[in-house]
Design an enzyme around this catalytic site. Structure first.
Site, mmCIF file in Angstrom:
data_model
loop_
_atom_site.group_PDB
_atom_site.id
_atom_site.type_symbol
_atom_site.label_atom_id
_atom_site.label_comp_id
_atom_site.label_asym_id
_atom_site.label_seq_id
_atom_site.Cartn_x
_atom_site.Cartn_y
_atom_site.Cartn_z
ATOM 1 N N LEU A 75 30.875 39.606 31.692
ATOM 2 C CA LEU A 75 30.712 38.607 32.483
ATOM 3 C C LEU A 75 31.120 37.557 31.969
ATOM 4 C CD1 LEU A 75 26.981 39.141 33.620
ATOM 5 C CD2 LEU A 75 29.120 39.729 34.724
ATOM 6 N N HIS B 281 31.632 35.141 37.196
ATOM 7 C CA HIS B 281 30.650 35.781 37.739
ATOM 8 C C HIS B 281 29.369 34.642 37.644
ATOM 9 C CE1 HIS B 281 32.878 38.996 35.651
ATOM 10 N NE2 HIS B 281 32.609 39.465 36.841
ATOM 11 N N GLN C 55 36.562 54.279 41.363
ATOM 12 C CA GLN C 55 37.683 53.045 41.715
ATOM 13 C C GLN C 55 38.893 53.133 40.726
ATOM 14 O OE1 GLN C 55 34.997 49.863 42.154
ATOM 15 N NE2 GLN C 55 36.049 48.636 40.989
ATOM 16 N N LYS D 207 38.648 35.602 44.215
ATOM 17 C CA LYS D 207 39.793 36.256 43.106
ATOM 18 C C LYS D 207 40.027 37.641 43.637
ATOM 19 C CE LYS D 207 41.359 37.652 38.982
ATOM 20 N NZ LYS D 207 40.871 38.830 39.024
HETATM 21 P P1 AMP Z 1 34.077 42.305 38.618
HETATM 22 O O1 AMP Z 1 33.064 42.221 37.668
HETATM 23 O O2 AMP Z 1 35.429 41.866 38.080
HETATM 24 O O3 AMP Z 1 34.382 43.480 39.341
HETATM 25 O O4 AMP Z 1 34.051 41.189 39.594
HETATM 26 C C1 AMP Z 1 32.694 41.038 40.143
HETATM 27 C C2 AMP Z 1 32.805 39.763 41.235
HETATM 28 O O5 AMP Z 1 33.117 38.564 40.511
HETATM 29 C C3 AMP Z 1 33.782 40.204 42.385
HETATM 30 O O6 AMP Z 1 33.256 39.456 43.569
HETATM 31 C C4 AMP Z 1 34.888 39.206 41.996
HETATM 32 O O7 AMP Z 1 35.716 38.727 42.908
HETATM 33 C C5 AMP Z 1 34.218 38.003 41.177
HETATM 34 N N1 AMP Z 1 35.090 37.448 40.241
HETATM 35 C C6 AMP Z 1 35.675 37.848 39.413
HETATM 36 N N2 AMP Z 1 36.194 36.734 38.800
HETATM 37 C C7 AMP Z 1 36.161 35.830 39.174
HETATM 38 C C8 AMP Z 1 36.691 34.383 39.201
HETATM 39 N N3 AMP Z 1 37.692 34.019 37.993
HETATM 40 N N4 AMP Z 1 35.961 33.467 40.047
HETATM 41 C C9 AMP Z 1 35.424 33.951 41.012
HETATM 42 N N5 AMP Z 1 34.814 35.177 41.095
HETATM 43 C C10 AMP Z 1 35.300 36.024 40.474
#
Ligand code: AMP
Length: 283
Positions: A37, A41, A65, A154
């Protein structure tokens, strides 16, 4: 200091933990993540807390995935640090199933998203990705039964696919989009940024710079094709292998020729060294 959130690892423990929230008629918001995180997040959690009394964060590195040549094995996993971050962020519950819980023996059912999932962007490079994401996200929605689910801009194509799925399947929750959180030089925060070497890290701000410049030009009415071609050249000059840089309709992700064809989103994916980065911007 807030309480450390309870961590549950089976569907029955999850349902037991959520039942009192429901009994008290409290709204529940879900933030799906793969862990590792960062402040992006945390922004999702903050928005979740604005909307709902109870916040559930799922942490699941979804094996389906990833393709065999992707980074499933090396994807950063650090539950202890994640729990510290979530304690400070004020989360009620962490849903951290194992792959065996998520995909029981004989698992044979999945969701096949079309539309934005077949737009020819991420799906061109990761053909199984959105089917796997839609399936696991649908499972998370059915397991947690949240009132809201928060997703980052993102991962823009993912946001469109999930929003469409909720609409098409009449899933009883609202998808909330959260703006991308960036480093000072524009790099979008990502768990995968940890893979960047110092030299690569110095090169990566070009992506957001090109997105911003392209958006400004398209907004002023510059021809989309020429603007995008200029962006291609600039990104390649910075040492990237470019997967795509495209202007699309912001909702359907269909190709567009000018800004008159609808709300426009510009999306990019590019590789430098071992790292693949994606980003996007609204026009
Ligand atoms: P992930 O853990 O990478 O699968 O991301 C989980 C959630 O966090 C997803 O909805 C992503 O789009 C969001 N997320 C990841 N990086 C960012 C960021 N830099 N800004 C905003 N949301 C993010």
């Amino acid at each position: 200091m807030a309480n450390r959130p309870k961590v549950v690892r089976t569907v029955s423990a999850l349902r037991r933990a959520i039942a009192p929230f429901r009994a008290a008629d409290e709204r529940v918001a879900l933030v799906p993540t793969m862990g590792a995180l960062h402040a992006g997040h945390v922004a999702l959690v903050r928005e979740a807390r604005r909307r709902a009394r109870r916040v559930v964060v799922s942490i699941f590195v979804n094996p389906t995935q990833f393709t065999p040549n992707e980074d499933f094995g090396s994807y950063p996993r650090r539950l202890a640090t994640d729990l510290k971050i979530l304690t400070e962020a004020g989360v009620d519950l962490v849903w951290a199933p194992t792959a065996a819980v998520m995909y029981p023996e004989g698992f044979a059912t999945s969701i096949a998203p079309e539309g934005a999932a077949l737009a020819g962007l991420e799906d061109r490079f990761r053909p199984h990705f959105f089917g796997a994401v839609a399936t696991v996200v649908a499972k998370l929605f059915l397991q947690v039964a949240p009132d809201y689910a928060l997703f980052g801009e993102k991962d823009y194509q993912q946001l469109r696919v999930v929003t469409r799925m909720v609409r098409d399947l009449d899933l009883p929750l609202k998808i909330v989009a959260v703006k991308t959180i960036r480093e000072h030089d524009g790099l979008a925060l990502s768990s995968r940024n940890a893979y960047l070497s110092a030299a690569e890290r110095a090169a990566v701000p070009v992506l957001y710079r090109v997105l911003r410049q392209s958006a400004a030009q398209v907004r002023k009415g510059a021809p989309v094709a020429r603007t995008i071609a200029r962006g291609h050249a600039e990104i390649r000059r910075a040492g990237f292998a470019l997967d795509y840089l495209e202007a699309r309709h912001a909702l359907t992700l269909a190709p567009i020729r000018s800004r008159k064809d609808g709300p426009v989103r510009i999306l990019v994916a590019a590789r430098i060294g071992k790292t693949r980065l994606i980003d996007n911007i609204g026009v």
